[in-house]
Write a protein that holds these residues in place. Structure first.
Motif, PDB file in Angstrom:
ATOM      1  N   PRO A   4       2.816   2.283  -8.905  1.00 49.94           N
ATOM      2  CA  PRO A   4       1.798   1.262  -8.706  1.00 49.94           C
ATOM      3  C   PRO A   4       1.795   0.770  -7.266  1.00 49.94           C
ATOM      4  CG  PRO A   4       3.676   0.346  -9.890  1.00 49.94           C
ATOM      5  CD  PRO A   4       3.893   1.831  -9.820  1.00 49.94           C
ATOM      6  N   ALA A   5       0.606   0.402  -6.796  1.00 50.08           N
ATOM      7  CA  ALA A   5       0.493  -0.094  -5.431  1.00 50.08           C
ATOM      8  C   ALA A   5       1.254  -1.406  -5.288  1.00 50.08           C
ATOM      9  CB  ALA A   5      -0.986  -0.302  -5.086  1.00 50.08           C
ATOM     10  N   PRO A   6       1.901  -1.609  -4.144  1.00 46.02           N
ATOM     11  CA  PRO A   6       2.608  -2.875  -3.949  1.00 46.02           C
ATOM     12  C   PRO A   6       1.649  -4.048  -4.043  1.00 46.02           C
ATOM     13  CG  PRO A   6       3.193  -1.267  -2.245  1.00 46.02           C
ATOM     14  CD  PRO A   6       2.054  -0.703  -3.023  1.00 46.02           C
ATOM     15  N   GLU A   7       2.080  -5.115  -4.663  1.00 50.05           N
ATOM     16  CA  GLU A   7       1.254  -6.307  -4.802  1.00 50.05           C
ATOM     17  C   GLU A   7       0.823  -6.774  -3.416  1.00 50.05           C
ATOM     18  OE1 GLU A   7      -0.810  -9.098  -6.974  1.00 50.05           O
ATOM     19  OE2 GLU A   7       0.395  -7.430  -7.713  1.00 50.05           O
ATOM     20  N   GLY A   8      -0.450  -7.046  -3.248  1.00 47.14           N
ATOM     21  CA  GLY A   8      -0.936  -7.565  -1.985  1.00 47.14           C
ATOM     22  C   GLY A   8      -1.443  -6.525  -1.025  1.00 47.14           C
ATOM     23  N   SER A   9      -1.231  -5.237  -1.298  1.00 43.15           N
ATOM     24  CA  SER A   9      -1.670  -4.215  -0.347  1.00 43.15           C
ATOM     25  C   SER A   9      -3.086  -3.731  -0.602  1.00 43.15           C
ATOM     26  CB  SER A   9      -0.705  -3.029  -0.370  1.00 43.15           C
ATOM     27  OG  SER A   9      -0.745  -2.374  -1.631  1.00 43.15           O
ATOM     28  N   LEU A  10      -3.528  -3.752  -1.856  1.00 42.81           N
ATOM     29  CA  LEU A  10      -4.844  -3.249  -2.228  1.00 42.81           C
ATOM     30  C   LEU A  10      -5.582  -4.280  -3.064  1.00 42.81           C
ATOM     31  CD1 LEU A  10      -3.775   0.340  -3.360  1.00 42.81           C
ATOM     32  CD2 LEU A  10      -4.871  -0.256  -1.194  1.00 42.81           C
ATOM     33  N   ALA A  11      -6.914  -4.218  -3.000  1.00 40.57           N
ATOM     34  CA  ALA A  11      -7.723  -5.073  -3.861  1.00 40.57           C
ATOM     35  C   ALA A  11      -7.459  -4.722  -5.323  1.00 40.57           C
ATOM     36  CB  ALA A  11      -9.202  -4.897  -3.532  1.00 40.57           C
ATOM     37  N   PRO A  12      -7.545  -5.683  -6.228  1.00 47.08           N
ATOM     38  CA  PRO A  12      -7.222  -5.431  -7.644  1.00 47.08           C
ATOM     39  C   PRO A  12      -7.979  -4.254  -8.241  1.00 47.08           C
ATOM     40  CG  PRO A  12      -7.407  -7.776  -7.266  1.00 47.08           C
ATOM     41  CD  PRO A  12      -7.838  -7.105  -5.975  1.00 47.08           C
ATOM     42  N   VAL A  13      -9.215  -4.008  -7.812  1.00 48.64           N
ATOM     43  CA  VAL A  13     -10.020  -2.950  -8.412  1.00 48.64           C
ATOM     44  C   VAL A  13      -9.397  -1.572  -8.215  1.00 48.64           C
ATOM     45  CG1 VAL A  13     -11.478  -2.527  -6.380  1.00 48.64           C
ATOM     46  CG2 VAL A  13     -12.426  -2.189  -8.672  1.00 48.64           C
ATOM     47  N   LEU A  14      -8.525  -1.418  -7.216  1.00 51.88           N
ATOM     48  CA  LEU A  14      -7.902  -0.126  -6.941  1.00 51.88           C
ATOM     49  C   LEU A  14      -6.496   0.018  -7.525  1.00 51.88           C
ATOM     50  CD1 LEU A  14      -8.832   0.708  -3.227  1.00 51.88           C
ATOM     51  CD2 LEU A  14      -9.614   1.880  -5.296  1.00 51.88           C
ATOM     52  N   ARG A  15      -5.960  -1.012  -8.089  1.00 50.19           N
ATOM     53  CA  ARG A  15      -4.552  -0.967  -8.483  1.00 50.19           C
ATOM     54  C   ARG A  15      -4.292  -0.160  -9.746  1.00 50.19           C
ATOM     55  NH1 ARG A  15      -3.435  -7.293  -7.080  1.00 50.19           N
ATOM     56  NH2 ARG A  15      -3.649  -7.070  -4.809  1.00 50.19           N
ATOM     57  N   ASP A  16      -5.347   0.202 -10.467  1.00 51.51           N
ATOM     58  CA  ASP A  16      -5.161   0.979 -11.688  1.00 51.51           C
ATOM     59  C   ASP A  16      -5.618   2.424 -11.560  1.00 51.51           C
ATOM     60  OD1 ASP A  16      -4.045  -1.136 -13.137  1.00 51.51           O
ATOM     61  OD2 ASP A  16      -6.014  -1.904 -13.704  1.00 51.51           O
ATOM     62  N   VAL A 239     -20.159  -2.050  -4.724  1.00 54.64           N
ATOM     63  CA  VAL A 239     -20.651  -1.650  -3.407  1.00 54.64           C
ATOM     64  C   VAL A 239     -19.985  -2.526  -2.355  1.00 54.64           C
ATOM     65  CG1 VAL A 239     -22.661  -1.491  -1.891  1.00 54.64           C
ATOM     66  CG2 VAL A 239     -22.871  -0.860  -4.301  1.00 54.64           C
ATOM     67  N   VAL A 240     -19.481  -1.892  -1.309  1.00 53.94           N
ATOM     68  CA  VAL A 240     -18.888  -2.617  -0.184  1.00 53.94           C
ATOM     69  C   VAL A 240     -19.595  -2.199   1.100  1.00 53.94           C
ATOM     70  CG1 VAL A 240     -16.628  -2.820  -1.290  1.00 53.94           C
ATOM     71  CG2 VAL A 240     -17.108  -0.844   0.171  1.00 53.94           C
ATOM     72  N   ARG A 241     -19.519  -3.041   2.090  1.00 58.61           N
ATOM     73  CA  ARG A 241     -20.098  -2.696   3.386  1.00 58.61           C
ATOM     74  C   ARG A 241     -19.085  -1.987   4.272  1.00 58.61           C
ATOM     75  NH1 ARG A 241     -23.821  -8.012   4.894  1.00 58.61           N
ATOM     76  NH2 ARG A 241     -25.194  -7.861   3.079  1.00 58.61           N
ATOM     77  N   ASP A 242     -17.824  -2.271   4.031  1.00 58.56           N
ATOM     78  CA  ASP A 242     -16.743  -1.655   4.801  1.00 58.56           C
ATOM     79  C   ASP A 242     -15.551  -1.501   3.874  1.00 58.56           C
ATOM     80  OD1 ASP A 242     -15.669  -1.097   7.771  1.00 58.56           O
ATOM     81  OD2 ASP A 242     -14.109  -2.147   6.640  1.00 58.56           O
ATOM     82  N   LEU A 243     -14.841  -0.380   3.996  1.00 58.21           N
ATOM     83  CA  LEU A 243     -13.748  -0.125   3.062  1.00 58.21           C
ATOM     84  C   LEU A 243     -12.529  -1.003   3.295  1.00 58.21           C
ATOM     85  CD1 LEU A 243     -14.035   3.732   2.617  1.00 58.21           C
ATOM     86  CD2 LEU A 243     -14.617   1.928   0.987  1.00 58.21           C
ATOM     87  N   GLY A 244     -12.500  -1.714   4.419  1.00 55.50           N
ATOM     88  CA  GLY A 244     -11.446  -2.692   4.602  1.00 55.50           C
ATOM     89  C   GLY A 244     -11.505  -3.790   3.554  1.00 55.50           C
ATOM     90  N   GLU A 245     -12.657  -3.949   2.911  1.00 52.20           N
ATOM     91  CA  GLU A 245     -12.805  -4.932   1.834  1.00 52.20           C
ATOM     92  C   GLU A 245     -11.938  -4.582   0.627  1.00 52.20           C
ATOM     93  OE1 GLU A 245     -16.919  -5.867   0.850  1.00 52.20           O
ATOM     94  OE2 GLU A 245     -17.514  -5.128   2.814  1.00 52.20           O
ATOM     95  N   LEU A 246     -11.524  -3.317   0.530  1.00 51.38           N
ATOM     96  CA  LEU A 246     -10.717  -2.906  -0.619  1.00 51.38           C
ATOM     97  C   LEU A 246      -9.219  -3.028  -0.346  1.00 51.38           C
ATOM     98  CD1 LEU A 246     -12.714   0.181  -1.887  1.00 51.38           C
ATOM     99  CD2 LEU A 246     -12.775  -2.183  -2.711  1.00 51.38           C
ATOM    100  N   CYS A 247      -8.886  -3.511   0.830  1.00 52.67           N
ATOM    101  CA  CYS A 247      -7.492  -3.881   1.083  1.00 52.67           C
ATOM    102  C   CYS A 247      -7.303  -5.319   0.615  1.00 52.67           C
ATOM    103  CB  CYS A 247      -7.178  -3.749   2.577  1.00 52.67           C
ATOM    104  SG  CYS A 247      -7.326  -2.064   3.210  1.00 52.67           S
ATOM    105  N   ALA A 248      -6.084  -5.773   0.598  1.00 49.50           N
ATOM    106  CA  ALA A 248      -5.800  -7.114   0.119  1.00 49.50           C
ATOM    107  C   ALA A 248      -6.624  -8.137   0.872  1.00 49.50           C
ATOM    108  CB  ALA A 248      -4.314  -7.431   0.303  1.00 49.50           C
TER     109      ALA A 248
END
Length: 253
Positions: A4-16, A239-248
């Motif tokens: 599993p991704a470390p807590e805080g590194s990725l947005a919740p939508v990607l953690r599964d 939908v995101v404008r930039d993929l940095g939005e999917l980081c924490a």
């Protein structure tokens, strides 16, 4: 299954999700604008030389709307055929090949002259995924994908690459069929139902949906309400404008 991704590194939508497949042009690299400019020059030259019977169909190629509707995410031949058909041109296979070849020459020239960069937000996300142990693949209908990623200095961030050359060798159907993404996920050893697809093209998000991917992320570089709505209608979950939005700390729509 990956750790599993470390807590805080990725947005919740990607953690599964256990793997992520990225489209290349417009998602990883800032090359969609180069493709669009090359298509415009090739199509506009054809329309001037062979004006359609309907005067309205003679208007120049629009690098935003026409590109998104007809050629973005598709192979060169499929894109050329789709645009010409939309303008009422009863194009022969030879004509389609001629226009596609002109675009290829123009794109190659522009690539050599201008180079290409990777989007910083995408690089940030890919590095976060790598740190979390989440496998990553790049996929593209373009035969230039490997060169683009190398020029942008990010090829080594991906565990697998499926490009247009591989698609042709394997007989993979083009988008909106999901073959390209399914092949990329298979190379990562993860079923589609446990993987995410990231795409900026309408045909691409539709391919992700058809392929049964757990998450389909649309990228709206145009930052327009109409574009975001179309991505959602064609199969994007978010939908995101930039993929940095999917980081924490990011706030995807």
């Amino acid at each position: 299954m990956t750790a599993p991704a470390p807590e805080g590194s990725l947005a919740p939508v990607l953690r599964d999700v256990d793997a992520v497949v990225f489209d290349t042009d417009g998602v990883i690299t800032e090359s969609a604008t180069v493709h669009a400019a090359a298509w415009k020059e090739a199509f506009d030259a054809y329309l001037r030389a062979h004006p359609p019977a309907d005067p309205a169909a003679r208007r120049p190629f629009d690098v935003r709307d026409d590109y998104l509707r007809h050629v973005d995410g598709r192979s060169r031949l499929d894109g050329a055929a789709a645009f010409l058909a939309a303008r009422g041109v009863d194009a022969t296979p030879e004509t389609v090949q001629e226009v596609a070849a002109a675009k290829e020459r123009l794109f190659t020239d522009r690539l050599r002259e201008q180079g290409v960069d990777a989007y910083p937000g995408t690089v940030r996300l890919v590095r976060e995924l790598r740190a979390a142990g989440v496998p990553r693949a790049a996929a593209s209908a373009s035969r230039h994908a490997g060169e683009l990623l190398s020029r942008a200095g990010v090829l080594d961030l991906f565990d697998a690459l499926v490009d247009g050359g591989e698609a042709a060798r394997l007989g993979l159907a083009g988008k909106p069929e999901p073959d390209l993404f399914l092949e990329a996920a298979a190379r990562l050893g993860v079923p589609a139902g446990r993987a995410a697809v990231v795409e900026d093209a309408l045909a691409g998000v539709e391919a992700g949906r058809r392929g049964g991917f757990a998450l389909v992320v649309g990228v709206d570089r145009a930052a327009g309400e109409d574009t975001a709505a179309r991505l959602l209608r064609h199969g994007a979950d978010i939908v995101v404008r930039d993929l940095g939005e999917l980081c924490a700390g990011g706030e995807p729509k």
